[in-house]
Enzyme design. Structure first.
Site, PDB file in Angstrom:
ATOM      1  N   ASN A   9      43.801  53.944  41.643  1.00 54.91           N
ATOM      2  CA  ASN A   9      43.456  52.753  42.268  1.00 54.91           C
ATOM      3  C   ASN A   9      44.442  51.594  42.405  1.00 54.91           C
ATOM      4  OD1 ASN A   9      41.705  51.165  43.280  1.00 54.91           O
ATOM      5  ND2 ASN A   9      40.067  50.806  41.382  1.00 54.91           N
ATOM      6  N   ARG A  90      42.313  56.624  45.658  1.00 53.61           N
ATOM      7  CA  ARG A  90      40.855  55.735  46.156  1.00 53.61           C
ATOM      8  C   ARG A  90      41.140  54.798  46.963  1.00 53.61           C
ATOM      9  NH1 ARG A  90      37.795  50.874  43.566  1.00 53.61           N
ATOM     10  NH2 ARG A  90      35.696  50.583  45.240  1.00 53.61           N
ATOM     11  N   HIS A 179      31.592  51.434  47.730  1.00 49.76           N
ATOM     12  CA  HIS A 179      31.315  51.271  46.517  1.00 49.76           C
ATOM     13  C   HIS A 179      30.770  53.270  46.432  1.00 49.76           C
ATOM     14  CE1 HIS A 179      30.203  46.803  45.121  1.00 49.76           C
ATOM     15  NE2 HIS A 179      31.406  47.301  44.718  1.00 49.76           N
ATOM     16  N   ASN A 210      31.422  41.947  40.523  1.00 53.55           N
ATOM     17  CA  ASN A 210      32.238  41.201  41.695  1.00 53.55           C
ATOM     18  C   ASN A 210      31.339  41.193  42.985  1.00 53.55           C
ATOM     19  OD1 ASN A 210      33.082  38.900  39.092  1.00 53.55           O
ATOM     20  ND2 ASN A 210      34.828  40.759  39.566  1.00 53.55           N
ATOM     21  N   GLY A 211      31.834  42.320  43.608  1.00 57.13           N
ATOM     22  CA  GLY A 211      30.876  42.595  44.874  1.00 57.13           C
ATOM     23  C   GLY A 211      29.903  43.517  44.539  1.00 57.13           C
ATOM     24  N   ARG A 240      31.308  36.047  47.588  1.00 61.91           N
ATOM     25  CA  ARG A 240      30.341  36.629  49.034  1.00 61.91           C
ATOM     26  C   ARG A 240      29.295  36.070  49.399  1.00 61.91           C
ATOM     27  NH1 ARG A 240      33.005  42.912  48.262  1.00 61.91           N
ATOM     28  NH2 ARG A 240      34.830  42.210  48.136  1.00 61.91           N
ATOM     29  N   ASP A 282      31.453  33.949  38.305  1.00 59.55           N
ATOM     30  CA  ASP A 282      31.413  34.693  36.988  1.00 59.55           C
ATOM     31  C   ASP A 282      29.798  34.589  36.734  1.00 59.55           C
ATOM     32  OD1 ASP A 282      33.127  36.336  34.617  1.00 59.55           O
ATOM     33  OD2 ASP A 282      31.085  35.787  34.238  1.00 59.55           O
ATOM     34  N   GLU A 333      24.762  46.280  33.977  1.00 54.37           N
ATOM     35  CA  GLU A 333      24.735  47.146  32.448  1.00 54.37           C
ATOM     36  C   GLU A 333      24.723  46.419  32.265  1.00 54.37           C
ATOM     37  OE1 GLU A 333      28.724  48.817  33.134  1.00 54.37           O
ATOM     38  OE2 GLU A 333      29.024  49.882  34.478  1.00 54.37           O
ATOM     39  N   GLU A 381      34.341  55.513  38.176  1.00 52.82           N
ATOM     40  CA  GLU A 381      34.207  56.015  39.399  1.00 52.82           C
ATOM     41  C   GLU A 381      35.701  56.877  38.723  1.00 52.82           C
ATOM     42  OE1 GLU A 381      34.025  52.140  42.638  1.00 52.82           O
ATOM     43  OE2 GLU A 381      34.826  51.577  40.499  1.00 52.82           O
TER      44      GLU A 381
HETATM   45  P1  ADP Z   1      34.470  44.151  39.841  1.00 53.98           P
HETATM   46  O1  ADP Z   1      33.812  44.261  40.893  1.00 53.98           O
HETATM   47  O2  ADP Z   1      35.315  43.747  39.876  1.00 53.98           O
HETATM   48  O3  ADP Z   1      34.186  45.320  39.637  1.00 53.98           O
HETATM   49  P2  ADP Z   1      32.654  43.948  37.288  1.00 53.98           P
HETATM   50  O4  ADP Z   1      31.720  45.503  37.737  1.00 53.98           O
HETATM   51  O5  ADP Z   1      33.467  44.163  36.207  1.00 53.98           O
HETATM   52  O6  ADP Z   1      33.216  43.470  38.331  1.00 53.98           O
HETATM   53  O7  ADP Z   1      32.035  42.490  36.915  1.00 53.98           O
HETATM   54  C1  ADP Z   1      31.875  42.008  37.013  1.00 53.98           C
HETATM   55  C2  ADP Z   1      30.736  40.534  37.074  1.00 53.98           C
HETATM   56  O8  ADP Z   1      30.115  41.065  35.482  1.00 53.98           O
HETATM   57  C3  ADP Z   1      31.561  39.679  36.265  1.00 53.98           C
HETATM   58  O9  ADP Z   1      30.119  39.066  37.187  1.00 53.98           O
HETATM   59  C4  ADP Z   1      30.605  39.091  34.953  1.00 53.98           C
HETATM   60  O10 ADP Z   1      30.087  37.953  34.959  1.00 53.98           O
HETATM   61  C5  ADP Z   1      29.276  40.323  35.091  1.00 53.98           C
HETATM   62  N1  ADP Z   1      29.083  40.772  33.595  1.00 53.98           N
HETATM   63  C6  ADP Z   1      29.809  41.341  32.501  1.00 53.98           C
HETATM   64  N2  ADP Z   1      29.679  41.541  31.439  1.00 53.98           N
HETATM   65  C7  ADP Z   1      28.522  40.325  31.390  1.00 53.98           C
HETATM   66  C8  ADP Z   1      27.210  40.514  30.365  1.00 53.98           C
HETATM   67  N3  ADP Z   1      27.443  40.687  29.276  1.00 53.98           N
HETATM   68  N4  ADP Z   1      26.140  39.270  30.731  1.00 53.98           N
HETATM   69  C9  ADP Z   1      26.774  38.576  32.382  1.00 53.98           C
HETATM   70  N5  ADP Z   1      27.002  39.522  33.425  1.00 53.98           N
HETATM   71  C10 ADP Z   1      28.014  40.422  32.699  1.00 53.98           C
END
Ligand code: ADP
Length: 404
Positions: A9, A90, A179, A210-211, A240, A282, A333, A381
């Protein structure tokens, strides 16, 4: 026979990788090179037993890949480059050309480069990554796996925007969706866990990271998805906005004298959870701020859930019902709060969550007797990419070997 497959990636200043043993899908090693182009690039490599981290100057992606391969040999993770049987990349945008992952040839690579007009920040760097690996591992077949191709099954009625026709016909402006690799992996895994063929299911998959994007999957086919011409549309995300009244943009441009680039920055980097809460992009930080009484943080979380609920609702209408709702991505998750807020008060749909199971991120969190299954599935992925390398490149090689 086991194969070693590399899943790549490539980002503008980073290179994430995973080396997997296939078909088992076990991770041999994974890691990333960050700050490519700097004198203090960070290299992190992990095996299930050990972790290495170091700082070293890495001028460009060629040096990053060279360094990665040197490290794999140096740390005795592999003994020869010939052990790498295939590489999956990717790629952000496959346009209308790539309806599935493809074996990389000179022609497919040229088309990926041409499609950079639709993904100017991503496709060029993805193509660069493919080029460098092809040069350094000339014998390993390469496969391109597109974020968009899973959604090429959308009907016109889901992908055409109500604009003058020539914007689609001449400029290719339509819903593409992103995605796709994650939505495909998660829906396939859901069907396996349920022991029901995917062809018999109507699924809504919520990839919340994040996305974030939501996808309606009917009989295994993506029939709608919330991201569109760009990953900016749909639900609210970390930074976003997702969908807003489109006329806000010319209004703000006029009022504040903003350029298209500045508007893009506003929508992509300053909006979403960050923009509304003023705290962070976040989700965890916003959850914490809300818990300590920050009103805007609370509102940001409510907005986040409401926009997802509205999207799920419209997909249930489109599919004529729902058998399973799936949560994935960092938020999906891990955040019991997000899942509970999204599933709140939906008994009339046969959808209810068991809060005890929700709190412990169980695989299935629906309440007993609820008709709709609610699943929490970790996305993967890299595994999906490695599977596509096996399906597309190695199946070909093995067929050739058999017929030779
Ligand atoms: P990306 O889209 O960059 O791959 P991720 O799938 O890793 O991002 O997701 C990041 C998001 O997941 C962030 O907003 C983070 O705060 C949230 N996150 C990660 N762990 C937890 C948790 N235990 N509780 C709530 N939110 C979480």
């Amino acid at each position: 026979m086991s194969h070693k497959i590399m899943a790549i990636n490539a980002g503008s200043s980073s290179l994430k990788f995973q080396l997997l043993a296939m078909p088992q899908g076990s991770v041999i090693c994974q890691g990333l090179i960050e700050r490519i182009g700097m004198s203090d690039a960070q290299v992190t490599i992990k095996t299930p037993a050990q972790k290495w981290q170091e700082t070293s100057p890495v001028a460009d992606h060629r040096e990053a890949v060279t360094l990665l391969l040197e490290k794999l040999l140096g740390y005795h993770i592999i003994t020869s480059l010939q052990e790498i049987d295939g590489v999956g990349h990717r790629v952000a945008h496959g346009g209308e050309t790539f309806k599935d992952s493809v074996r990389v040839t000179d022609e497919t690579l040229a088309e990926i480069e041409r499609l950079a007009e639709l993904a100017p920040l991503h496709n060029p760097v993805n193509a660069l990554g493919i080029n460098v690996f092809r040069q350094l591992l000339p014998d390993a077949p390469a496969v391109a796996v597109f974020d968009t191709s899973f959604h090429q099954t959308l009907d016109e009625s889901a992908y055409i925007y109500p604009l003058p026709w020539r914007y689609y016909a001449e400029l290719g402006i339509r819903r593409y969706g992103f995605h796709g690799t994650s939505h495909k992996y998660v829906s396939t895994t859901l069907a396996e866990k349920l022991g029901v063929p995917l062809s018999a299911l109507r699924v809504v998959c919520c990839h919340l990271g994040n996305g974030s994007s939501i996808c309606a999957i009917k009989g295994g086919w993506s029939v709608n998805t919330s991201m569109g011409f760009t990953p900016q549309s749909g639900v609210m995300m970390g930074t976003r906005s997702g969908d807003i009244d489109p006329s806000i943009l010319p209004w703000v441009a006029q009022r504040e004298g903003k350029t298209p680039q500045q508007l893009n920055q506003l929508l992509n980097n300053e909006s979403g959870l960050l923009g509304v809460s003023g705290v962070s992009s976040d989700y965890r930080d916003v959850e914490q701020a809300a818990a300590s009484g920050n009103r805007r943080a609370e509102l940001a979380l409510t907005l986040f859930a409401e926009r997802i609920r509205a999207t799920i609702g419209s997909y249930i209408m489109q599919m004529g019902g729902l058998d399973a709702l799936v949560f994935t991505g960092g938020i999906g998750e891990n955040s019991a709060r997000a899942r509970a807020a999204i599933c709140h008060n939906l008994h009339f749909l046969g959808l209810a969550v068991d809060e005890e199971k929700n709190q412990r991120n169980a695989n299935f969190i629906q309440a007993e007797n609820a008709m709709v299954k609610v699943a929490v599935i970790n996305t993967n992925e890299e595994l999906m990419i490695a599977r596509d390398v096996m399906r597309i490149a190695l199946a070909e090689t093995e067929t050739l070997a058999v017929s030779a």
